[in-house]
Design a protein around this motif. Sequence first.
Motif, PDB file in Angstrom:
ATOM      1  N   ASN A  92      -5.992  38.310  15.142  1.00  0.00           N
ATOM      2  CA  ASN A  92      -5.125  39.466  15.201  1.00  0.00           C
ATOM      3  C   ASN A  92      -4.931  39.732  13.966  1.00  0.00           C
ATOM      4  O   ASN A  92      -4.336  39.179  12.794  1.00  0.00           O
ATOM      5  CB  ASN A  92      -3.448  38.325  15.735  1.00  0.00           C
ATOM      6  CG  ASN A  92      -3.398  38.385  17.095  1.00  0.00           C
ATOM      7  OD1 ASN A  92      -4.729  38.976  17.751  1.00  0.00           O
ATOM      8  ND2 ASN A  92      -2.228  37.571  17.291  1.00  0.00           N
ATOM      9  N   TYR A 125      -4.199  42.455  11.609  1.00  0.00           N
ATOM     10  CA  TYR A 125      -3.524  43.281  11.419  1.00  0.00           C
ATOM     11  C   TYR A 125      -3.415  44.094   9.210  1.00  0.00           C
ATOM     12  O   TYR A 125      -4.410  43.280   9.026  1.00  0.00           O
ATOM     13  CB  TYR A 125      -1.842  43.514  11.654  1.00  0.00           C
ATOM     14  CG  TYR A 125      -2.517  43.439  13.079  1.00  0.00           C
ATOM     15  CD1 TYR A 125      -2.011  44.165  13.298  1.00  0.00           C
ATOM     16  CD2 TYR A 125      -1.654  41.976  13.701  1.00  0.00           C
ATOM     17  CE1 TYR A 125      -1.859  44.296  15.284  1.00  0.00           C
ATOM     18  CE2 TYR A 125      -1.031  41.418  15.219  1.00  0.00           C
ATOM     19  CZ  TYR A 125      -1.150  43.104  15.525  1.00  0.00           C
ATOM     20  OH  TYR A 125      -1.602  43.117  17.042  1.00  0.00           O
ATOM     21  N   ASN A 134       2.068  37.240  20.722  1.00  0.00           N
ATOM     22  CA  ASN A 134       2.203  37.770  20.261  1.00  0.00           C
ATOM     23  C   ASN A 134       2.823  39.065  20.572  1.00  0.00           C
ATOM     24  O   ASN A 134       3.102  40.131  20.663  1.00  0.00           O
ATOM     25  CB  ASN A 134       0.717  38.946  20.901  1.00  0.00           C
ATOM     26  CG  ASN A 134      -0.495  37.976  20.258  1.00  0.00           C
ATOM     27  OD1 ASN A 134      -0.812  37.585  19.387  1.00  0.00           O
ATOM     28  ND2 ASN A 134      -1.417  37.550  21.254  1.00  0.00           N
ATOM     29  N   PRO A 164      -0.809  46.131  20.060  1.00  0.00           N
ATOM     30  CA  PRO A 164      -2.059  45.821  20.724  1.00  0.00           C
ATOM     31  C   PRO A 164      -2.631  46.469  20.493  1.00  0.00           C
ATOM     32  O   PRO A 164      -4.252  46.061  20.404  1.00  0.00           O
ATOM     33  CB  PRO A 164      -1.808  46.239  22.986  1.00  0.00           C
ATOM     34  CG  PRO A 164      -1.501  47.134  22.658  1.00  0.00           C
ATOM     35  CD  PRO A 164      -0.274  47.054  21.832  1.00  0.00           C
ATOM     36  N   TRP A 165      -2.578  47.230  19.176  1.00  0.00           N
ATOM     37  CA  TRP A 165      -3.893  48.564  18.221  1.00  0.00           C
ATOM     38  C   TRP A 165      -2.773  48.551  17.066  1.00  0.00           C
ATOM     39  O   TRP A 165      -1.674  48.304  17.034  1.00  0.00           O
ATOM     40  CB  TRP A 165      -3.910  49.894  19.214  1.00  0.00           C
ATOM     41  CG  TRP A 165      -2.983  50.158  19.361  1.00  0.00           C
ATOM     42  CD1 TRP A 165      -2.352  51.574  18.498  1.00  0.00           C
ATOM     43  CD2 TRP A 165      -2.289  50.411  21.377  1.00  0.00           C
ATOM     44  NE1 TRP A 165      -1.686  51.964  19.814  1.00  0.00           N
ATOM     45  CE2 TRP A 165      -1.211  51.409  20.877  1.00  0.00           C
ATOM     46  CE3 TRP A 165      -2.129  50.199  22.242  1.00  0.00           C
ATOM     47  CZ2 TRP A 165      -0.476  51.742  22.089  1.00  0.00           C
ATOM     48  CZ3 TRP A 165      -2.157  50.341  22.961  1.00  0.00           C
ATOM     49  CH2 TRP A 165      -0.847  51.178  23.285  1.00  0.00           C
ATOM     50  N   LEU A 173      -8.233  41.981  22.156  1.00  0.00           N
ATOM     51  CA  LEU A 173      -7.037  41.784  21.989  1.00  0.00           C
ATOM     52  C   LEU A 173      -6.911  41.672  20.392  1.00  0.00           C
ATOM     53  O   LEU A 173      -7.154  40.280  20.494  1.00  0.00           O
ATOM     54  CB  LEU A 173      -6.018  41.102  22.232  1.00  0.00           C
ATOM     55  CG  LEU A 173      -5.905  42.418  23.971  1.00  0.00           C
ATOM     56  CD1 LEU A 173      -4.655  41.778  25.183  1.00  0.00           C
ATOM     57  CD2 LEU A 173      -4.937  43.843  23.852  1.00  0.00           C
ATOM     58  N   PRO A 174      -5.645  42.341  19.722  1.00  0.00           N
ATOM     59  CA  PRO A 174      -5.320  43.158  19.460  1.00  0.00           C
ATOM     60  C   PRO A 174      -6.892  44.106  19.217  1.00  0.00           C
ATOM     61  O   PRO A 174      -7.502  43.633  18.832  1.00  0.00           O
ATOM     62  CB  PRO A 174      -4.100  43.207  18.404  1.00  0.00           C
ATOM     63  CG  PRO A 174      -4.721  42.134  17.637  1.00  0.00           C
ATOM     64  CD  PRO A 174      -5.030  41.644  18.152  1.00  0.00           C
ATOM     65  N   ASN A 183      -7.717  46.487  16.761  1.00  0.00           N
ATOM     66  CA  ASN A 183      -7.442  46.986  16.087  1.00  0.00           C
ATOM     67  C   ASN A 183      -9.356  47.910  15.502  1.00  0.00           C
ATOM     68  O   ASN A 183      -9.968  46.917  15.521  1.00  0.00           O
ATOM     69  CB  ASN A 183      -7.277  45.993  14.562  1.00  0.00           C
ATOM     70  CG  ASN A 183      -6.148  44.998  15.211  1.00  0.00           C
ATOM     71  OD1 ASN A 183      -5.180  46.317  15.733  1.00  0.00           O
ATOM     72  ND2 ASN A 183      -6.009  44.468  14.710  1.00  0.00           N
ATOM     73  N   PHE A 214       1.160  41.166  24.393  1.00  0.00           N
ATOM     74  CA  PHE A 214       1.346  41.950  23.164  1.00  0.00           C
ATOM     75  C   PHE A 214       2.365  43.557  23.947  1.00  0.00           C
ATOM     76  O   PHE A 214       2.833  43.240  24.943  1.00  0.00           O
ATOM     77  CB  PHE A 214      -0.196  42.844  22.790  1.00  0.00           C
ATOM     78  CG  PHE A 214      -1.086  42.234  22.496  1.00  0.00           C
ATOM     79  CD1 PHE A 214      -1.133  42.450  20.795  1.00  0.00           C
ATOM     80  CD2 PHE A 214      -2.038  41.578  23.286  1.00  0.00           C
ATOM     81  CE1 PHE A 214      -1.877  41.145  20.083  1.00  0.00           C
ATOM     82  CE2 PHE A 214      -2.470  40.781  22.459  1.00  0.00           C
ATOM     83  CZ  PHE A 214      -2.328  40.482  20.866  1.00  0.00           C
ATOM     84  N   GLU A 239       3.992  51.206  18.938  1.00  0.00           N
ATOM     85  CA  GLU A 239       2.574  51.072  17.911  1.00  0.00           C
ATOM     86  C   GLU A 239       3.333  50.879  16.612  1.00  0.00           C
ATOM     87  O   GLU A 239       3.984  52.190  16.330  1.00  0.00           O
ATOM     88  CB  GLU A 239       2.042  51.664  18.912  1.00  0.00           C
ATOM     89  CG  GLU A 239       1.788  53.082  18.093  1.00  0.00           C
ATOM     90  CD  GLU A 239       0.332  53.901  18.241  1.00  0.00           C
ATOM     91  OE1 GLU A 239      -0.671  53.278  18.464  1.00  0.00           O
ATOM     92  OE2 GLU A 239       0.227  54.895  19.342  1.00  0.00           O
TER      93      GLU A 239
END
Length: 235
Positions: free
Chosen positions: A84, A86, A112, A117-118, A165-166, A168, A212, A217
Amino acid sequence: PRSHGVLDLTTHVRDRLPNVITLPQAFREAGYLSVSYGKVFHQFLDDKLSWSSQAEFPDNHTYRGLRGAAWTRAGGFNIGFRYNQYHLAANLRLQTATRRQRASGDLRVSINGRLPPWERGPRANPAGKGYTDYRIASDGIAALGMFQGQPRPWMLTVGFVRPHLPFNAPAAAFARVPHGAVPIGQPAAAPRNASKLTAFHLKGGDGELFDFDVRGETHDGGRRTATASDLEGRR
């Protein structure tokens, strides 16, 4: 799985087959330097017999070969890889708040469940620099240079984390896929005789596939409504 008995992500293969010889172990025992970066074995479950020691190849990746809490203390997530990972500030704040809440013993929020998820958009790291796989590839490239300065043959194993996941990734990766190009499936009952892991993921909650927050988003610091088909369109 039926032959070696590993049916989940928490059982080490040597707990079922203590004398198994892995591919990198075979090279190491034949005199090669055997070095890995990224996700080769699952996190917390690395394999000491597969890899050369720091005395043989000193790259400061001291988590390599460790298991359990020792893997974490030695930097498995920080030096090795993160899932994860981010970059946008709003997502980082949500992630920190969730971790603190769960660390305090409050498990009402899932791992989460507050997170999208993105990530996408120009400020979500357009070139991909700094993402998990970028770091893993950079470590592998650096190792190639280190191999040149020593006489032994070598085997380099690099395990990338994505797709995972996620989702990114650089903004350009999302731009290539139209929104809603493929409809997403909905959570379903686990098939008869499904593994515990499969049933866990299908039920939601802390299950990875449906955990998620697909309602929205974080997009360059803002928030917009997203549908389930949006999620599938970005896979």
